[in-house]
Write a protein that holds these residues in place. Structure first.
Motif, PDB file in Angstrom:
ATOM      1  N   PHE A 209      35.654  37.070  34.643  1.00 20.98           N
ATOM      2  CA  PHE A 209      36.358  38.336  34.837  1.00 20.98           C
ATOM      3  C   PHE A 209      35.639  39.216  35.862  1.00 20.98           C
ATOM      4  CE2 PHE A 209      37.073  42.828  33.903  1.00 20.98           C
ATOM      5  CZ  PHE A 209      38.450  42.888  34.019  1.00 20.98           C
ATOM      6  N   PHE A 210      34.309  39.316  35.756  1.00 21.37           N
ATOM      7  CA  PHE A 210      33.567  40.175  36.681  1.00 21.37           C
ATOM      8  C   PHE A 210      33.529  39.589  38.091  1.00 21.37           C
ATOM      9  CE2 PHE A 210      31.701  42.007  32.730  1.00 21.37           C
ATOM     10  CZ  PHE A 210      32.017  43.325  32.998  1.00 21.37           C
ATOM     11  N   ILE A 211      33.417  38.261  38.201  1.00 25.19           N
ATOM     12  CA  ILE A 211      33.469  37.633  39.527  1.00 25.19           C
ATOM     13  C   ILE A 211      34.844  37.868  40.165  1.00 25.19           C
ATOM     14  CG2 ILE A 211      33.474  35.443  40.787  1.00 25.19           C
ATOM     15  CD1 ILE A 211      31.384  34.399  38.859  1.00 25.19           C
ATOM     16  N   SER A 212      35.892  37.716  39.369  1.00 23.70           N
ATOM     17  CA  SER A 212      37.251  37.895  39.877  1.00 23.70           C
ATOM     18  C   SER A 212      37.507  39.338  40.293  1.00 23.70           C
ATOM     19  CB  SER A 212      38.271  37.477  38.811  1.00 23.70           C
ATOM     20  OG  SER A 212      38.147  36.110  38.508  1.00 23.70           O
ATOM     21  N   SER A 213      37.048  40.288  39.470  1.00 22.62           N
ATOM     22  CA  SER A 213      37.262  41.702  39.794  1.00 22.62           C
ATOM     23  C   SER A 213      36.520  42.092  41.063  1.00 22.62           C
ATOM     24  CB  SER A 213      36.811  42.591  38.625  1.00 22.62           C
ATOM     25  OG  SER A 213      35.434  42.433  38.383  1.00 22.62           O
ATOM     26  N   TYR A 214      35.339  41.520  41.258  1.00 21.49           N
ATOM     27  CA  TYR A 214      34.565  41.804  42.477  1.00 21.49           C
ATOM     28  C   TYR A 214      35.219  41.134  43.695  1.00 21.49           C
ATOM     29  CZ  TYR A 214      30.821  41.600  45.918  1.00 21.49           C
ATOM     30  OH  TYR A 214      30.095  41.699  47.076  1.00 21.49           O
ATOM     31  N   SER A 215      35.554  39.867  43.538  1.00 14.20           N
ATOM     32  CA  SER A 215      36.033  39.085  44.675  1.00 14.20           C
ATOM     33  C   SER A 215      37.404  39.542  45.163  1.00 14.20           C
ATOM     34  CB  SER A 215      36.091  37.600  44.301  1.00 14.20           C
ATOM     35  OG  SER A 215      34.810  37.118  43.966  1.00 14.20           O
ATOM     36  N   VAL A 216      38.318  39.828  44.227  1.00 12.06           N
ATOM     37  CA  VAL A 216      39.674  40.197  44.635  1.00 12.06           C
ATOM     38  C   VAL A 216      39.674  41.494  45.444  1.00 12.06           C
ATOM     39  CG1 VAL A 216      40.350  41.622  42.638  1.00 12.06           C
ATOM     40  CG2 VAL A 216      42.068  40.231  43.818  1.00 12.06           C
ATOM     41  N   THR A 217      38.698  42.354  45.186  1.00 10.31           N
ATOM     42  CA  THR A 217      38.597  43.624  45.917  1.00 10.31           C
ATOM     43  C   THR A 217      38.349  43.399  47.394  1.00 10.31           C
ATOM     44  OG1 THR A 217      37.696  44.691  43.942  1.00 10.31           O
ATOM     45  CG2 THR A 217      37.388  45.838  46.037  1.00 10.31           C
ATOM     46  N   PHE A 218      37.542  42.369  47.708  1.00 16.01           N
ATOM     47  CA  PHE A 218      37.141  42.146  49.094  1.00 16.01           C
ATOM     48  C   PHE A 218      37.944  41.048  49.789  1.00 16.01           C
ATOM     49  CE2 PHE A 218      33.332  43.902  46.983  1.00 16.01           C
ATOM     50  CZ  PHE A 218      33.260  45.093  47.687  1.00 16.01           C
ATOM     51  N   THR A 219      39.036  40.627  49.165  1.00 13.72           N
ATOM     52  CA  THR A 219      39.938  39.702  49.855  1.00 13.72           C
ATOM     53  C   THR A 219      40.937  40.470  50.707  1.00 13.72           C
ATOM     54  OG1 THR A 219      41.462  39.703  47.981  1.00 13.72           O
ATOM     55  CG2 THR A 219      39.804  37.953  48.026  1.00 13.72           C
TER      56      THR A 219
END
Length: 391
Positions: A209-219
């Protein structure tokens, strides 16, 4: 061979199939240069296909009877094929063939996967799906960190963002990273929240969840980034209203139709250049429609002269297939609102319906080969069955 050995082999084959569908590896078929994996969306003269396309091409030969038995699919196939033949004969416009193939690819993928896993425990398969999805996300994130540390990649937007458009290595580019790959993070996030709520794979889900929340922001994907941050509000809304999936599907599709019509008439209500350009495409199409185009929209001169897509999945389909496109949306309705689904995934399906159907407004999701096969696989696993090969 013991039952345990059969179960182990079966699980390995299932995991491998899931991995080949989810893994973001794209193959360029330019035989003059050999196989290449480094083509991205900015290589305008080249195209890459995800591994899932080749998986489906192999599987279709073993599941052709399943498709032939599906009367609604046969009706869709021949009616849309009729429009393809008519279009190519009348104006020689071949882009309709691409859309035809994309629509069929999604439906074929879904019905093949549904048939393949009809006798399996869907809750177990969904857990395997999440594990493979988590594996892909963790692999990508770890190697993103290594690429940034080594100085192999530096974001042009934020130099400290540990998100790259590559998978494992710079020689493997994610072809649709900015527009479509973020759906992986969105789906992983909602599945993680579901697992955390039911206390299943808790720590793995928390990490994902935390990896996804971080990564989706910078896509920099507006659709999936905004959709991600809307998740808690959507869950609260669905809980309060108790809307079923049928109503959510109809509301989302109606909203897309209304917004498409509104911005077609009033494109100047937005100042953002890329969105205004999209609205202009729709405006030019609708303002040049003649009565005959209501039945055969591909005869519209503006549509025939448009090289690219309409940047609106609803219009991309309807502007080619007209009234026959209703058969495709009938399939979608049946797939997303199937009466018997895995009980603990009903909220997840509502969130997926929201993002996919609303996403039709600004981009192609079901017509994108990478997302198409993944969505088809996930949806097929949520359809409940009564007989299991193992429990």
């Amino acid at each position: 061979m013991t039952n345990f050995s059969k179960l182990k082999i079966s699980s390995m084959l299932i995991s491998l199939t899931f991995f080949l569908v989810i893994v973001p590896i794209f193959i360029n078929l330019d035989t003059s240069e050999g196989l290449r994996f480094d083509i991205n969306a900015f290589n305008k003269d080249k195209t890459s296909l995800p591994l899932s396309v080749f998986v489906i091409l192999i599987l279709v030969f073993f599941n052709i009877k399943t498709l032939l038995k599906n009367k609604l699919y046969i009706l869709f196939f021949f009616s849309s094929l009729f429009m393809v033949i008519l279009c190519t004969l009348i104006n020689g416009f071949t882009r309709i063939i691409i859309t035809f193939v994309q629509m069929n690819f999604f439906l074929i993928s879904f019905y093949i996967f549904k048939n393949m896993y009809k006798n399996f425990d869907k809750e177990i398969l969904l857990k395997i799906f999440f594990k493979i999805l988590s594996l892909v996300i963790i692999l990508k994130f770890v190697f993103d960190i290594l690429l940034v540390i080594q100085g192999s990649y530096q974001s042009t937007h934020l130099v400290w963002a540990i998100v790259t458009p590559y998978f494992i290595n710079e020689s493997i580019a994610i072809y649709n990273f900015y527009g479509y790959f973020p759906f992986v993070y969105y789906l992983a996030a909602v599945l993680s929240l579901r697992n955390i709520w039911y206390k299943e794979m808790f720590f793995t889900s928390l990490i994902i969840f935390f990896i996804s929340s971080y990564s989706v922001t910078f896509t920099h994907s507006r659709l999936f980034s905004i959709g991600f941050y809307c998740i808690p509000f959507l869950i609260l809304f669905f809980k309060i209203t108790k809307f079923n999936r049928q109503l959510i599907f109809n509301l989302c599709l109606s909203s897309v139709i209304f917004l498409t019509a509104f911005f077609t008439i009033y494109p100047f209500t937005v100042t953002e250049l890329s969105m205004f350009t999209r609205f202009e495409l729709w405006m030019f199409f609708f303002f040049t429609i003649e009565p005959i185009h209501l039945l055969f929209p591909f005869m519209n001169e503006y549509r025939a002269g448009l090289v690219g897509s309409m940047h609106n999945e609803l219009l991309e389909i309807v502007s080619f297939f007209g009234i026959f496109s209703i058969f495709f949306f009938m399939h979608l309705y049946k797939i997303f609102t199937h009466y018997d689904v895995v009980k603990k995934y009903k909220m997840i399906l509502k969130l997926v319906i929201f993002i996919i159907i609303c996403g039709m407004f600004i981009q192609m999701n079901l017509l994108n080969p990478y997302l198409s096969s993944m969505i088809a696989l996930f949806m097929s696993l949520t359809h409940q069955t009564n007989k299991f090969k193992y429990s």
